[in-house]
Structures are given as C-alpha cells and as structure tokens.
Design a protein around this motif. Sequence first.
Motif, mmCIF file in Angstrom:
data_model
loop_
_atom_site.group_PDB
_atom_site.id
_atom_site.type_symbol
_atom_site.label_atom_id
_atom_site.label_comp_id
_atom_site.label_asym_id
_atom_site.label_seq_id
_atom_site.Cartn_x
_atom_site.Cartn_y
_atom_site.Cartn_z
ATOM 1 N N ALA A 238 0.821 -1.205 0.000
ATOM 2 C CA ALA A 238 0.000 0.000 0.000
ATOM 3 C C ALA A 238 0.858 1.259 0.000
ATOM 4 N N LEU A 239 1.924 1.257 0.783
ATOM 5 C CA LEU A 239 2.807 2.420 0.832
ATOM 6 C C LEU A 239 3.431 2.697 -0.530
ATOM 7 N N GLN A 240 3.783 1.642 -1.256
ATOM 8 C CA GLN A 240 4.397 1.838 -2.565
ATOM 9 C C GLN A 240 3.378 2.271 -3.611
ATOM 10 N N ALA A 241 2.127 1.947 -3.388
ATOM 11 C CA ALA A 241 1.079 2.463 -4.268
ATOM 12 C C ALA A 241 0.846 3.942 -4.019
ATOM 13 N N LEU A 242 1.238 4.407 -2.840
ATOM 14 C CA LEU A 242 0.953 5.778 -2.422
ATOM 15 C C LEU A 242 2.126 6.718 -2.652
ATOM 16 N N MET A 243 3.374 6.211 -2.533
ATOM 17 C CA MET A 243 4.543 7.077 -2.537
ATOM 18 C C MET A 243 5.495 6.722 -3.678
ATOM 19 N N ARG B 56 9.655 -7.193 -2.763
ATOM 20 C CA ARG B 56 8.716 -8.230 -3.205
ATOM 21 C C ARG B 56 7.279 -7.727 -3.146
ATOM 22 N N ALA B 57 6.943 -7.025 -2.069
ATOM 23 C CA ALA B 57 5.582 -6.505 -1.941
ATOM 24 C C ALA B 57 5.257 -5.541 -3.071
ATOM 25 N N GLY B 58 6.225 -4.687 -3.421
ATOM 26 C CA GLY B 58 6.001 -3.748 -4.513
ATOM 27 C C GLY B 58 5.896 -4.440 -5.855
ATOM 28 N N ARG B 59 6.754 -5.412 -6.105
ATOM 29 C CA ARG B 59 6.741 -6.111 -7.389
ATOM 30 C C ARG B 59 5.457 -6.910 -7.568
ATOM 31 N N TRP B 60 5.057 -7.644 -6.542
ATOM 32 C CA TRP B 60 3.878 -8.493 -6.663
ATOM 33 C C TRP B 60 2.596 -7.683 -6.780
ATOM 34 N N SER B 61 2.570 -6.487 -6.177
ATOM 35 C CA SER B 61 1.361 -5.659 -6.234
ATOM 36 C C SER B 61 1.334 -4.741 -7.452
ATOM 37 N N GLY B 62 2.447 -4.716 -8.219
ATOM 38 C CA GLY B 62 2.507 -3.858 -9.382
ATOM 39 C C GLY B 62 2.834 -2.419 -9.072
ATOM 40 N N HIS B 63 3.408 -2.156 -7.874
ATOM 41 C CA HIS B 63 3.725 -0.787 -7.467
ATOM 42 C C HIS B 63 5.167 -0.702 -6.954
ATOM 43 N N ARG B 64 6.083 -1.320 -7.648
ATOM 44 C CA ARG B 64 7.462 -1.330 -7.169
ATOM 45 C C ARG B 64 8.056 0.079 -7.214
ATOM 46 N N ARG B 65 8.670 0.497 -6.126
ATOM 47 C CA ARG B 65 9.258 1.821 -6.006
ATOM 48 C C ARG B 65 10.712 1.709 -5.557
ATOM 49 N N PRO B 66 11.517 2.726 -5.847
ATOM 50 C CA PRO B 66 12.889 2.732 -5.326
ATOM 51 C C PRO B 66 12.882 2.764 -3.802
ATOM 52 N N ILE B 67 13.852 2.075 -3.210
ATOM 53 C CA ILE B 67 13.985 2.029 -1.755
ATOM 54 C C ILE B 67 15.258 2.747 -1.348
ATOM 55 N N LEU C 29 4.514 10.392 16.497
ATOM 56 C CA LEU C 29 3.705 11.570 16.841
ATOM 57 C C LEU C 29 2.370 11.595 16.108
ATOM 58 N N LEU C 30 2.256 10.754 15.074
ATOM 59 C CA LEU C 30 1.019 10.726 14.301
ATOM 60 C C LEU C 30 -0.082 9.997 15.072
ATOM 61 N N PRO C 31 -1.352 10.350 14.841
ATOM 62 C CA PRO C 31 -2.447 9.644 15.530
ATOM 63 C C PRO C 31 -2.558 8.198 15.064
ATOM 64 N N GLY C 32 -3.108 7.369 15.948
ATOM 65 C CA GLY C 32 -3.298 5.965 15.607
ATOM 66 C C GLY C 32 -2.040 5.150 15.827
ATOM 67 N N GLU C 33 -2.090 3.883 15.365
ATOM 68 C CA GLU C 33 -0.960 2.973 15.537
ATOM 69 C C GLU C 33 0.155 3.348 14.565
ATOM 70 N N PRO C 34 1.386 3.542 15.061
ATOM 71 C CA PRO C 34 2.466 3.982 14.162
ATOM 72 C C PRO C 34 2.875 2.892 13.183
ATOM 73 N N LEU C 35 3.363 3.322 12.026
ATOM 74 C CA LEU C 35 3.878 2.377 11.043
ATOM 75 C C LEU C 35 5.182 1.755 11.526
ATOM 76 N N MET C 36 5.957 2.547 12.261
ATOM 77 C CA MET C 36 7.245 2.096 12.782
ATOM 78 C C MET C 36 7.550 2.911 14.033
ATOM 79 N N SER C 37 8.048 2.250 15.056
ATOM 80 C CA SER C 37 8.398 2.945 16.289
ATOM 81 C C SER C 37 9.864 2.699 16.623
ATOM 82 N N ALA C 38 10.380 3.516 17.542
ATOM 83 C CA ALA C 38 11.766 3.324 17.978
ATOM 84 C C ALA C 38 11.946 1.943 18.599
ATOM 85 N N ASP C 39 10.920 1.456 19.278
ATOM 86 C CA ASP C 39 11.024 0.131 19.890
ATOM 87 C C ASP C 39 11.041 -0.961 18.828
#
Length: 331
Positions: A181-186, A241-252, A269-279
């Motif tokens: 989903a992130l690669q479809a968006l960014m 792999r996620a980008g290739r299989w979904s048809g939204h492969r992006r540079p990393i 700091l964003l609302p809701g469950e974070p995508l990635m945390s320091a922990d």
Amino acid sequence: MTDTLASTPLRRILVLGGTGFVGRAFAAAWRQGDGAATLVVPSRRPARAKALSLLPGVERVGADVNDPATLRALLTGCDAVVNLVAVLHGDAARFEQVHVELPRRLLAACAETGVRRVVHVSALGIEDDPSRPAPSLYLASKTRGERLLSEAGAASLIDLTVLRPSVIFGTGDRFLNLFAALQALMPVVALAGATARFQPVWVDDVAHALATCLREPGRSVGQVFEATGPEVLTLAQLVRRAGRWSGHRRPIVALPDWAGRLQAAALGLLPGEPLMSADNLASMKVPNVASGRHPGLEALGRRPSRMVDVMAPHLSRGPQVLDQLRRLAGR
C-alpha cells in the motif's frame, strides 16, 4: 502425563486473542481438521469476532480478559487455553500489561480452575539465557511473559507448549499488504532497518501447527517450536517483493540508523498505531530468524510454505492494498 493428555478429548478451548489475524486462521484450521471442541473466543468488542460467526463450533463472548474474575469464569469448563494476545506498539506499561501480567493472571486462573493445557504464542528473538538483556521493550516483556509460563511448566503446574514465530504473512496481514500500500501511495520508500533479517512464516502454517499441538500433546508438551518459513530475507528484500507483486514497485532508500530513529520518532507523533516505532527498530537489531536451538514446524508435520506461492497471487489482485490505503487515509 502426556499419555493422560492424549487420551483426554478436548471439548472446550479458550482462545485468547482469537479475533486477531492468527486467531481467525487458527479457528479455520481447527475446523478443517477433526476438532470437535468448541472454541470460546472472548473480546471486549464482539463485533471484531464477526468473521468467526460463519464457522461452526465458535462461541463468541463479550468479555475483558484482563479482569481476573472474568478470565477465571471463561476458563471454567475448558480443557485447554491458547494465548495469542500480543501488541507491537506501546509504552512500557502497555507491554507489561499484555505480555507479562496477562500470562500471570492466566496462570492464576488455570490453578483455580484446574486447566493444565496451555499453548502460548511467543516470538522469535526471545533470549533463552536470562543473563542477556533484550534490546527492546517488546522483546523484554515477551521474554518475561514466556519465562513465567515456562517456569510453571517446568514445575509441572501446567502442560505447556510454546511457539515462537517470525513475522507472519498472509491474506489480511499488516505487513506485506502495508508495504504494498505504501508503494502504491509514494514514489520512493525511505526505509529504516532495511538490513534487518526475517524468516517470514505463513499464517496458515502457524495456525495448523497450533492445532497439531493441541491434538498431539505427546509430541508438543514441554516443547518450544520455532515457527519460520523456508527463506531468510532482509526487510528491504521483503518491501521489494511486496512492490513487485502488487505492481507498485518503487525505489527504496535505506536510511542510516540515526535517520531511522528520527523517522520512527516522527511517525510516533502521528495519531493511531504507528507504522514504525523506535522500539520496533530496537527489536529488529535481533535477527528474526530460527536459532536452531529448538525444532521447527517440520517437527509438527508441517512443511512451511513459500511466500511467493501465497502472496504473489494475493497481492496481484489488489483489494487488500486498497484496504490498507483506506486505513492510511483514516477512512
């Protein structure tokens, strides 16, 4: 003791965390086999168990398992309990409540109700040597919770089996679907922890292993199983792999450690469950792969599935990616 267990039919099984990703797969796997036992699935939000309503023999209960009296009432009349409850994000108090205090309450309730059979889903990265500290709140709390149960098992207070899975993938996961989903968006993915190593395992393989542990106590009681797939991959490889299989492969763009920490702090700091945390980043410093110190899924008669066979056709269809995009947009 295992001979007695093997001859005792299971009639009711309490499934803590049964409305989640693994819980739904376990309920389906149990029904696919010869399991006639009723699965009791509590939740504070019974609507979350709606997906289980189509399965026969599933009893949905509105209940808060953090309440000792409620947990004791749920266990009364059950022959076994499966603990799937876990969180990936939170502060120290939250991790302690879910990963340590719930197992402690579960042990007390088992003692009061006479339920001995416990199957617990832990995590890879748990350190068997108690003198070696865990690098994250998540791993430290998972270690303490597992150790509480293991000590009770060693003292013959319960008949325990532990599964330690790597990251779990499958239809509806919040891992590969999220990265698709992130690669479809960014246009570009700035990735912290790009070199972290995982050995992803299919949710159905974990679910069937749990069912086997319950059906065949003779080969599972007293054991720790490492639930992993057939491949070791870095996070960057998984995102590609996620980008290739979904048809939204992006540079990393692999972020250095300091930039990854800044990214995680900003996401926190964003609302809701974070995508990635320091922990999360701290947890990824420990390779999420089989240690070889414990048997794998093959010891339970399950040959782990390849990710490409499961996820390539799934992600190519796209609906789950769209669902993840809606969640990211708050819809």
